[in-house]
Structures are given as C-alpha cells and as structure tokens.
Design a protein around this motif. Structure first.
Motif, short mmCIF file in Angstrom:
data_model
loop_
_atom_site.label_atom_id
_atom_site.label_comp_id
_atom_site.label_asym_id
_atom_site.label_seq_id
_atom_site.Cartn_x
_atom_site.Cartn_y
_atom_site.Cartn_z
N MET A 1 0.85 -1.17 0.00
CA MET A 1 0.00 0.00 0.00
C MET A 1 0.90 1.23 0.00
O MET A 1 1.80 1.35 0.81
CB MET A 1 -0.88 -0.03 1.25
CG MET A 1 -1.51 1.29 1.59
SD MET A 1 -2.42 1.29 3.13
CE MET A 1 -1.14 1.77 4.28
N GLN A 2 0.64 2.11 -0.91
CA GLN A 2 1.33 3.39 -0.95
C GLN A 2 0.31 4.45 -1.33
O GLN A 2 -0.31 4.36 -2.38
CB GLN A 2 2.49 3.37 -1.94
CG GLN A 2 3.31 4.64 -1.89
CD GLN A 2 4.57 4.53 -2.71
OE1 GLN A 2 4.57 3.94 -3.78
NE2 GLN A 2 5.64 5.09 -2.21
N GLU A 3 0.13 5.41 -0.47
CA GLU A 3 -0.89 6.43 -0.66
C GLU A 3 -0.27 7.71 -1.23
O GLU A 3 0.87 8.04 -0.93
CB GLU A 3 -1.58 6.75 0.65
CG GLU A 3 -2.27 5.57 1.30
CD GLU A 3 -3.43 5.03 0.51
OE1 GLU A 3 -4.06 5.80 -0.24
OE2 GLU A 3 -3.72 3.83 0.64
N LYS A 4 -1.08 8.40 -2.05
CA LYS A 4 -0.70 9.71 -2.59
C LYS A 4 -1.81 10.69 -2.27
O LYS A 4 -2.98 10.31 -2.25
CB LYS A 4 -0.51 9.66 -4.10
CG LYS A 4 0.73 8.97 -4.54
CD LYS A 4 0.94 9.14 -6.02
CE LYS A 4 2.22 8.40 -6.38
NZ LYS A 4 2.67 8.72 -7.70
N TRP A 5 -1.44 11.92 -2.05
CA TRP A 5 -2.43 12.97 -1.80
C TRP A 5 -1.99 14.20 -2.56
O TRP A 5 -0.83 14.58 -2.52
CB TRP A 5 -2.50 13.27 -0.31
CG TRP A 5 -3.80 13.91 0.09
CD1 TRP A 5 -4.08 15.24 0.08
CD2 TRP A 5 -4.98 13.26 0.54
NE1 TRP A 5 -5.37 15.46 0.52
CE2 TRP A 5 -5.94 14.25 0.80
CE3 TRP A 5 -5.33 11.94 0.75
CZ2 TRP A 5 -7.21 13.96 1.26
CZ3 TRP A 5 -6.59 11.65 1.21
CH2 TRP A 5 -7.51 12.66 1.47
N VAL A 6 -2.92 14.84 -3.26
CA VAL A 6 -2.61 16.01 -4.08
C VAL A 6 -3.29 17.24 -3.48
O VAL A 6 -4.48 17.22 -3.21
CB VAL A 6 -3.08 15.81 -5.54
CG1 VAL A 6 -2.76 17.03 -6.38
CG2 VAL A 6 -2.46 14.56 -6.13
N PHE A 7 -2.49 18.27 -3.25
CA PHE A 7 -2.99 19.54 -2.73
C PHE A 7 -2.91 20.60 -3.82
O PHE A 7 -1.94 20.64 -4.58
CB PHE A 7 -2.13 20.03 -1.56
CG PHE A 7 -2.22 19.18 -0.34
CD1 PHE A 7 -3.26 19.36 0.57
CD2 PHE A 7 -1.26 18.22 -0.06
CE1 PHE A 7 -3.34 18.59 1.71
CE2 PHE A 7 -1.33 17.46 1.08
CZ PHE A 7 -2.38 17.64 1.97
N ASP A 8 -3.92 21.45 -3.90
CA ASP A 8 -3.81 22.65 -4.71
C ASP A 8 -2.86 23.57 -3.95
O ASP A 8 -3.02 23.78 -2.75
CB ASP A 8 -5.17 23.34 -4.87
CG ASP A 8 -6.10 22.52 -5.74
OD1 ASP A 8 -5.62 21.86 -6.67
OD2 ASP A 8 -7.32 22.54 -5.48
N TRP A 9 -1.89 24.12 -4.67
CA TRP A 9 -0.88 24.91 -3.97
C TRP A 9 -0.28 25.96 -4.88
O TRP A 9 0.21 25.65 -5.96
CB TRP A 9 0.22 23.99 -3.47
CG TRP A 9 1.28 24.67 -2.69
CD1 TRP A 9 1.13 25.49 -1.63
CD2 TRP A 9 2.69 24.55 -2.90
NE1 TRP A 9 2.35 25.89 -1.16
CE2 TRP A 9 3.33 25.33 -1.92
CE3 TRP A 9 3.48 23.87 -3.81
CZ2 TRP A 9 4.71 25.43 -1.82
CZ3 TRP A 9 4.85 23.97 -3.71
CH2 TRP A 9 5.45 24.75 -2.72
#
Length: 118
Positions: A1-9
């Motif tokens: 399991m490897q999680e990614k999270w994308v933020f508007d920045w």
C-alpha cells in the motif's frame, strides 16, 4: 500500500523559504493531511491529528524531495473506554508540479499481507 495525496498549492512569495511555504500549507490543510496520514494508522485502529512539519531533508531536485511529518496517533473507542494519544512521525516524499499548481505527497510503501493458505 502506498498512498498519494494532491494539494492545490500556489507557491508563496519567493523570499519565503520552501519550509515556511509548506508549513503554511500544512497548517491551512491540516484536516486533509490528517486524513492522508490516517490511511497509515488505520491498521492500528487510530487516526492522525495535529500534523506538523518536523524536518526537511536535502532536496533531490528543485521540485522534489522528502520530509518528516510529526503527528498524534489517536486511539479512541467509547465502548472500551479507550482514548489514548501517542506521538509518531512518518517520512513522505513531495513533488511540486509548478505548472499545474499542485503539491503531491507520497507516503511510504507498506507491503500488504498476503492471504493465508487454507
């Protein structure tokens, strides 16, 4: 399991350091960051709260590197009268997609257990 999270920045003023810009973003997006890290604590029955930037490692390039996030791992179960908090930290990689104004955080790769043989 490897999680990614994308933020508007949107990057801050160039005179601000990258660390200061990330601390500001993480403060602003604390709830989302807690959800992202909770994917790594759920196997222990906990959630992540009060996430903060601990340290940044030497960047691999101007757009990517890794950093350490500290957080409180909260175990709560009203039925069993449990409400414990432990301090923990995790290393994540970041990638700044400046053209799309996104910051991508990638957590560590945690191998999942294979099903048991019958």
């Amino acid at each position: 399991m490897q999680e990614k999270w994308v933020f508007d920045w949107q990057e801050q003023d160039p005179k601000d350091s990258l660390q200061a810009s990330l601390e500001s973003l993480f403060s602003e997006k604390a709830k989302e960051l807690g959800i992202f890290l909770s994917y790594y604590t759920r196997s222990e029955g906990a959630i992540a709260e009060n996430v903060r930037l601990l340290e940044m490692e030497e960047p691999r390039s101007p757009q990517e590197g890794s950093l350490w996030l500290g957080f409180q791992k909260v175990h709560y179960n009203a039925c069993l009268n449990i409400h414990d908090t432990d301090l923990d930290k995790i290393q994540v990689r970041y990638f700044m997609d400046r053209s799309n104004e996104k910051l991508v955080l990638t957590g560590p790769d945690v191998p999942e257990r294979e099903p048991d043989e019958l």
